[in-house]
Design a protein around this motif. Structure first.
Motif, PDB file in Angstrom:
ATOM      1  N   ALA A  33      -9.523  56.247 -14.448  1.00 45.41           N
ATOM      2  CA  ALA A  33      -8.196  55.934 -14.984  1.00 45.41           C
ATOM      3  C   ALA A  33      -7.584  57.153 -15.661  1.00 45.41           C
ATOM      4  O   ALA A  33      -8.283  58.061 -16.129  1.00 45.41           O
ATOM      5  N   ASP A  34      -6.276  57.149 -15.732  1.00 46.76           N
ATOM      6  CA  ASP A  34      -5.518  58.209 -16.396  1.00 46.76           C
ATOM      7  C   ASP A  34      -5.936  58.271 -17.876  1.00 46.76           C
ATOM      8  O   ASP A  34      -6.029  57.224 -18.529  1.00 46.76           O
ATOM      9  N   PRO A  35      -6.198  59.462 -18.410  1.00 50.07           N
ATOM     10  CA  PRO A  35      -6.613  59.574 -19.817  1.00 50.07           C
ATOM     11  C   PRO A  35      -5.636  58.920 -20.789  1.00 50.07           C
ATOM     12  O   PRO A  35      -6.055  58.346 -21.797  1.00 50.07           O
ATOM     13  N   ALA A  36      -4.340  58.966 -20.493  1.00 51.02           N
ATOM     14  CA  ALA A  36      -3.355  58.331 -21.373  1.00 51.02           C
ATOM     15  C   ALA A  36      -3.538  56.815 -21.386  1.00 51.02           C
ATOM     16  O   ALA A  36      -3.396  56.172 -22.431  1.00 51.02           O
ATOM     17  N   GLU A  37      -3.873  56.244 -20.224  1.00 49.94           N
ATOM     18  CA  GLU A  37      -4.123  54.804 -20.151  1.00 49.94           C
ATOM     19  C   GLU A  37      -5.379  54.430 -20.940  1.00 49.94           C
ATOM     20  O   GLU A  37      -5.424  53.397 -21.608  1.00 49.94           O
ATOM     21  N   LYS A  38      -6.402  55.279 -20.853  1.00 52.97           N
ATOM     22  CA  LYS A  38      -7.624  55.020 -21.623  1.00 52.97           C
ATOM     23  C   LYS A  38      -7.332  55.067 -23.123  1.00 52.97           C
ATOM     24  O   LYS A  38      -7.782  54.203 -23.878  1.00 52.97           O
ATOM     25  N   ASP A  39      -6.576  56.082 -23.549  1.00 52.94           N
ATOM     26  CA  ASP A  39      -6.224  56.192 -24.967  1.00 52.94           C
ATOM     27  C   ASP A  39      -5.441  54.967 -25.430  1.00 52.94           C
ATOM     28  O   ASP A  39      -5.685  54.431 -26.511  1.00 52.94           O
ATOM     29  N   LYS A  40      -4.503  54.514 -24.600  1.00 56.33           N
ATOM     30  CA  LYS A  40      -3.704  53.341 -24.931  1.00 56.33           C
ATOM     31  C   LYS A  40      -4.604  52.109 -25.072  1.00 56.33           C
ATOM     32  O   LYS A  40      -4.463  51.328 -26.014  1.00 56.33           O
ATOM     33  N   PHE A  41      -5.545  51.953 -24.145  1.00 61.77           N
ATOM     34  CA  PHE A  41      -6.470  50.822 -24.190  1.00 61.77           C
ATOM     35  C   PHE A  41      -7.257  50.815 -25.494  1.00 61.77           C
ATOM     36  O   PHE A  41      -7.327  49.792 -26.190  1.00 61.77           O
ATOM     37  N   TYR A  42      -7.876  51.943 -25.860  1.00 67.28           N
ATOM     38  CA  TYR A  42      -8.714  51.971 -27.054  1.00 67.28           C
ATOM     39  C   TYR A  42      -7.884  51.846 -28.336  1.00 67.28           C
ATOM     40  O   TYR A  42      -8.342  51.287 -29.329  1.00 67.28           O
ATOM     41  N   THR A  43      -6.644  52.318 -28.308  1.00 67.59           N
ATOM     42  CA  THR A  43      -5.746  52.127 -29.449  1.00 67.59           C
ATOM     43  C   THR A  43      -5.429  50.647 -29.617  1.00 67.59           C
ATOM     44  O   THR A  43      -5.476  50.110 -30.729  1.00 67.59           O
ATOM     45  N   GLU A  44      -5.120  49.970 -28.496  1.00 64.12           N
ATOM     46  CA  GLU A  44      -4.828  48.537 -28.550  1.00 64.12           C
ATOM     47  C   GLU A  44      -6.047  47.737 -28.994  1.00 64.12           C
ATOM     48  O   GLU A  44      -5.929  46.778 -29.757  1.00 64.12           O
ATOM     49  N   GLN A  45      -7.224  48.143 -28.529  1.00 67.40           N
ATOM     50  CA  GLN A  45      -8.450  47.458 -28.931  1.00 67.40           C
ATOM     51  C   GLN A  45      -8.667  47.605 -30.433  1.00 67.40           C
ATOM     52  O   GLN A  45      -9.017  46.649 -31.121  1.00 67.40           O
ATOM     53  N   CYS A  46      -8.442  48.794 -30.942  1.00 66.29           N
ATOM     54  CA  CYS A  46      -8.602  49.043 -32.378  1.00 66.29           C
ATOM     55  C   CYS A  46      -7.603  48.197 -33.176  1.00 66.29           C
ATOM     56  O   CYS A  46      -7.970  47.573 -34.174  1.00 66.29           O
ATOM     57  N   CYS A  47      -6.353  48.142 -32.726  1.00 71.83           N
ATOM     58  CA  CYS A  47      -5.342  47.330 -33.413  1.00 71.83           C
ATOM     59  C   CYS A  47      -5.721  45.860 -33.407  1.00 71.83           C
ATOM     60  O   CYS A  47      -5.543  45.168 -34.410  1.00 71.83           O
ATOM     61  N   LEU A  48      -6.222  45.386 -32.284  1.00 71.75           N
ATOM     62  CA  LEU A  48      -6.637  43.977 -32.174  1.00 71.75           C
ATOM     63  C   LEU A  48      -7.750  43.657 -33.163  1.00 71.75           C
ATOM     64  O   LEU A  48      -7.685  42.668 -33.888  1.00 71.75           O
ATOM     65  N   THR A  49      -8.773  44.487 -33.231  1.00 67.82           N
ATOM     66  CA  THR A  49      -9.897  44.207 -34.126  1.00 67.82           C
ATOM     67  C   THR A  49      -9.505  44.340 -35.595  1.00 67.82           C
ATOM     68  O   THR A  49     -10.048  43.641 -36.441  1.00 67.82           O
ATOM     69  N   GLN A  50      -8.552  45.213 -35.895  1.00 68.57           N
ATOM     70  CA  GLN A  50      -8.113  45.365 -37.291  1.00 68.57           C
ATOM     71  C   GLN A  50      -7.330  44.154 -37.785  1.00 68.57           C
ATOM     72  O   GLN A  50      -7.236  43.930 -38.981  1.00 68.57           O
ATOM     73  N   LYS A  51      -6.769  43.374 -36.873  1.00 62.82           N
ATOM     74  CA  LYS A  51      -6.013  42.176 -37.253  1.00 62.82           C
ATOM     75  C   LYS A  51      -6.923  40.984 -37.559  1.00 62.82           C
ATOM     76  O   LYS A  51      -6.468  39.993 -38.111  1.00 62.82           O
ATOM     77  N   ILE A  52      -8.175  41.091 -37.221  1.00 59.37           N
ATOM     78  CA  ILE A  52      -9.122  39.991 -37.440  1.00 59.37           C
ATOM     79  C   ILE A  52      -9.546  39.984 -38.905  1.00 59.37           C
ATOM     80  O   ILE A  52      -9.937  41.023 -39.443  1.00 59.37           O
ATOM     81  N   PRO A  53      -9.469  38.818 -39.554  1.00 59.02           N
ATOM     82  CA  PRO A  53      -9.876  38.760 -40.965  1.00 59.02           C
ATOM     83  C   PRO A  53     -11.312  39.265 -41.165  1.00 59.02           C
ATOM     84  O   PRO A  53     -12.191  39.030 -40.336  1.00 59.02           O
TER      85      PRO A  53
END
Length: 89
Positions: A33-53
């Motif tokens: 995959a394109d490195p930018a897509e990978k970065d976007k994925f891991y950024t979104e994953q981090c944001c998702l987990t940070q929203k969890i109480p």
């Protein structure tokens, strides 16, 4: 251009005593995959987990497109002795 499917699904399950388990089902981009897509994925994953109480327990069900290989000693309790190839980074 390689098309890839990236998916993240979360499910918050109520338990007793006002506690919760959160299941995250994650399908990560492949190494091609394109490195930018990978970065976007891991950024979104981090944001998702940070929203969890903080009191919730997180269980991640994943496919991080990794190759674990045959070195099962490095992954005791996680990987059996039937992997394919060698362990990658």
């Amino acid at each position: 251009m390689v098309m890839m499917m990236v998916m993240m699904i979360s499910l918050r399950l109520p338990l007793h005593n006002k506690k919760h388990d959160v299941l995250l089902s994650i399908y990560a981009p492949t190494p091609q995959a394109d490195p930018a897509e990978k970065d976007k994925f891991y950024t979104e994953q981090c944001c998702l987990t940070q929203k969890i109480p903080a009191d919730d327990k997180i269980i991640i069900l994943d496919d991080f497109s990794a190759t674990a290989g045959k070195i099962c000693e490095a992954w005791k309790g996680v990987l059996g002795k039937h992997g394919i190839g060698n362990c990658n980074n």
